[in-house]
Design a protein around this motif. Structure first.
Motif, PDB file in Angstrom:
ATOM      1  N   GLY A   1       0.796  -1.222   0.000  1.00 17.15           N
ATOM      2  CA  GLY A   1       0.000   0.000   0.000  1.00 17.15           C
ATOM      3  C   GLY A   1       0.829   1.271   0.000  1.00 17.15           C
ATOM      4  N   PRO A   2       0.149   2.406   0.134  1.00 16.17           N
ATOM      5  CA  PRO A   2       0.819   3.706   0.114  1.00 16.17           C
ATOM      6  C   PRO A   2       1.365   4.063   1.495  1.00 16.17           C
ATOM      7  CG  PRO A   2      -1.522   4.018   0.364  1.00 16.17           C
ATOM      8  CD  PRO A   2      -1.309   2.523   0.265  1.00 16.17           C
ATOM      9  N   GLU A   3       1.983   5.231   1.594  1.00 17.48           N
ATOM     10  CA  GLU A   3       2.366   5.757   2.907  1.00 17.48           C
ATOM     11  C   GLU A   3       1.096   5.842   3.768  1.00 17.48           C
ATOM     12  OE1 GLU A   3       5.578   6.814   3.977  1.00 17.48           O
ATOM     13  OE2 GLU A   3       6.177   5.765   2.161  1.00 17.48           O
ATOM     14  N   GLY A   4       1.152   5.280   4.965  1.00 14.42           N
ATOM     15  CA  GLY A   4      -0.028   5.247   5.819  1.00 14.42           C
ATOM     16  C   GLY A   4      -0.820   3.971   5.687  1.00 14.42           C
ATOM     17  N   GLY A   5      -0.525   3.160   4.677  1.00 12.33           N
ATOM     18  CA  GLY A   5      -1.161   1.856   4.530  1.00 12.33           C
ATOM     19  C   GLY A   5      -2.491   1.910   3.794  1.00 12.33           C
ATOM     20  N   TRP A   6      -2.998   0.721   3.486  1.00 13.68           N
ATOM     21  CA  TRP A   6      -4.329   0.593   2.895  1.00 13.68           C
ATOM     22  C   TRP A   6      -5.380   1.009   3.907  1.00 13.68           C
ATOM     23  CZ3 TRP A   6      -3.739  -0.718  -2.067  1.00 13.68           C
ATOM     24  CH2 TRP A   6      -2.687  -1.560  -2.442  1.00 13.68           C
ATOM     25  N   ILE A   7      -6.535   1.486   3.449  1.00  9.53           N
ATOM     26  CA  ILE A   7      -7.664   1.684   4.361  1.00  9.53           C
ATOM     27  C   ILE A   7      -8.399   0.344   4.500  1.00  9.53           C
ATOM     28  CG2 ILE A   7      -7.869   4.124   3.760  1.00  9.53           C
ATOM     29  CD1 ILE A   7     -10.310   3.391   2.045  1.00  9.53           C
ATOM     30  N   PRO A   8      -9.197   0.156   5.569  1.00 15.75           N
ATOM     31  CA  PRO A   8      -9.863  -1.138   5.785  1.00 15.75           C
ATOM     32  C   PRO A   8     -10.673  -1.619   4.586  1.00 15.75           C
ATOM     33  CG  PRO A   8     -10.012   0.197   7.759  1.00 15.75           C
ATOM     34  CD  PRO A   8      -9.400   1.072   6.711  1.00 15.75           C
ATOM     35  N   TYR A   9     -11.376  -0.716   3.902  1.00 16.02           N
ATOM     36  CA  TYR A   9     -12.157  -1.102   2.729  1.00 16.02           C
ATOM     37  C   TYR A   9     -11.261  -1.770   1.688  1.00 16.02           C
ATOM     38  CZ  TYR A   9     -14.521  -0.496  -1.774  1.00 16.02           C
ATOM     39  OH  TYR A   9     -15.038  -0.709  -3.021  1.00 16.02           O
ATOM     40  N   GLU A  10     -10.066  -1.200   1.459  1.00 11.96           N
ATOM     41  CA  GLU A  10      -9.166  -1.741   0.442  1.00 11.96           C
ATOM     42  C   GLU A  10      -8.625  -3.106   0.850  1.00 11.96           C
ATOM     43  OE1 GLU A  10      -7.657   2.632  -1.176  1.00 11.96           O
ATOM     44  OE2 GLU A  10      -6.536   1.586   0.386  1.00 11.96           O
ATOM     45  N   VAL A  11      -8.305  -3.263   2.120  1.00  8.77           N
ATOM     46  CA  VAL A  11      -7.848  -4.566   2.605  1.00  8.77           C
ATOM     47  C   VAL A  11      -8.944  -5.609   2.392  1.00  8.77           C
ATOM     48  CG1 VAL A  11      -7.088  -5.895   4.610  1.00  8.77           C
ATOM     49  CG2 VAL A  11      -6.242  -3.560   4.265  1.00  8.77           C
ATOM     50  N   ASN A  12     -10.173  -5.236   2.726  1.00  8.04           N
ATOM     51  CA  ASN A  12     -11.300  -6.179   2.570  1.00  8.04           C
ATOM     52  C   ASN A  12     -11.501  -6.564   1.109  1.00  8.04           C
ATOM     53  OD1 ASN A  12     -11.798  -6.160   5.329  1.00  8.04           O
ATOM     54  ND2 ASN A  12     -13.330  -4.526   5.191  1.00  8.04           N
ATOM     55  N   LYS A  13     -11.395  -5.599   0.207  1.00 11.94           N
ATOM     56  CA  LYS A  13     -11.574  -5.903  -1.209  1.00 11.94           C
ATOM     57  C   LYS A  13     -10.458  -6.824  -1.720  1.00 11.94           C
ATOM     58  CE  LYS A  13     -14.404  -4.593  -3.458  1.00 11.94           C
ATOM     59  NZ  LYS A  13     -15.752  -5.162  -3.685  1.00 11.94           N
ATOM     60  N   LEU A  14      -9.239  -6.606  -1.250  1.00 16.42           N
ATOM     61  CA  LEU A  14      -8.132  -7.481  -1.649  1.00 16.42           C
ATOM     62  C   LEU A  14      -8.322  -8.889  -1.092  1.00 16.42           C
ATOM     63  CD1 LEU A  14      -5.220  -4.913  -1.218  1.00 16.42           C
ATOM     64  CD2 LEU A  14      -5.909  -5.967  -3.371  1.00 16.42           C
ATOM     65  N   VAL A  15      -8.813  -8.984   0.134  1.00 13.78           N
ATOM     66  CA  VAL A  15      -9.097 -10.302   0.719  1.00 13.78           C
ATOM     67  C   VAL A  15     -10.174 -11.011  -0.099  1.00 13.78           C
ATOM     68  CG1 VAL A  15     -10.060 -11.479   2.734  1.00 13.78           C
ATOM     69  CG2 VAL A  15      -8.320  -9.703   3.039  1.00 13.78           C
ATOM     70  N   GLU A  16     -11.212 -10.275  -0.508  1.00 10.77           N
ATOM     71  CA  GLU A  16     -12.264 -10.869  -1.338  1.00 10.77           C
ATOM     72  C   GLU A  16     -11.703 -11.376  -2.672  1.00 10.77           C
ATOM     73  OE1 GLU A  16     -15.272  -7.939  -1.855  1.00 10.77           O
ATOM     74  OE2 GLU A  16     -15.834  -7.894   0.272  1.00 10.77           O
ATOM     75  N   ALA A  17     -10.644 -10.726  -3.160  1.00 12.03           N
ATOM     76  CA  ALA A  17     -10.031 -11.130  -4.431  1.00 12.03           C
ATOM     77  C   ALA A  17      -9.060 -12.298  -4.257  1.00 12.03           C
ATOM     78  CB  ALA A  17      -9.305  -9.947  -5.058  1.00 12.03           C
TER      79      ALA A  17
END
Length: 235
Positions: free
Chosen positions: A193-209
């Motif tokens: 992810g970027p500086e500061g990390g992924w936001i929870p929504y993005e982590v969840n979408k990646l997990v779904e993928a």
């Protein structure tokens, strides 16, 4: 410059090249070569070998080359990277090419500033220049593939599940997750992810993928440090 990279346009015959510009300047000022000396050379996209200097002056150099060796193998890795800050991005490109990353996919993220996408380092010529600098360092001739995906959700939902098939898909993110694995022998798709990390929504979408979250410990790293640390740990 550990490898003198040759463009197709440098060849004046099957076994001879003429060079000028940055590479010639490096030969004269840094390597301080002379007529008759030999250098490690490689044709971009092709084989590596030796080049013997036939003539040399301030305007150009002519070399006789013999290319017989294959470049080193690439890592079994696709690197998915939230677009970094431009100055950091340049270094990450070079480091990734040096480490043997064959594919880089740049994506958007909530914490990516939109101005990052306007950097001239994303121009094809600038991308190629920085990747070549990484190849020169590593003694490699094969340019990594760089793909740009500016829309996070459509890419993750529509394209990513098929891209990660047959690979171990990992998303690096600080938190209460398993430690990043070591010494992988299988193909890996790694999302950073970027500086500061992924936001929870993005982590969840990646997990779904199909991605599994992993972490490197309590310390929060800069993106360029995380890239090299994760790749070094994985392979």
């Amino acid at each position: 410059m550990n490898l003198l990279l040759l463009e197709d346009g440098d060849f004046v015959a099957a076994d001879r090249v003429r060079l000028s510009g940055r590479r010639l300047q490096h030969m004269l000022e840094i390597q301080q070569v002379a007529q008759g000396d030999s250098l490690r050379v490689g044709r971009i996209g092709g084989l590596m070998g030796e080049g013997r200097i036939l003539s040399l002056d301030a305007g150009q150099a002519e070399l006789q080359v013999e290319l017989t060796a294959s470049p080193p193998a690439k890592l079994p890795l696709t690197l998915i990277l939230a677009m970094p800050r431009p100055k950091m991005f340049r270094r990450i490109l070079q480091h990734s090419a040096t480490l043997g990353v064959p594919r880089i996919i740049l994506i958007n993220s909530y914490r990516v500033e939109q101005s990052f996408w306007q950097t001239p380092f994303l121009e094809p010529a600038a991308l190629r220049e920085n990747l070549l600098l990484g190849l020169e360092q590593a003694r490699d001739t094969i340019l990594p593939e760089v793909r740009i995906e500016k829309r996070f959700k459509p890419f993750v939902e529509d394209h990513l599940p098929s891209l990660v098939q047959g690979t171990q898909a990992l998303v690096a993110h600080p938190g209460d997750y398993p430690a990043c694995p070591r010494q992988m022998s299988e193909s890996v798709t790694l999302a950073i992810g970027p500086e500061g990390g992924w936001i929870p929504y993005e982590v969840n979408k990646l997990v779904e993928a199909g991605f599994a979250p992993v972490q490197l410990g309590e310390r929060i790293l800069r993106v360029e440090t995380a890239v090299t640390a994760l790749i070094g740990r994985l392979f």
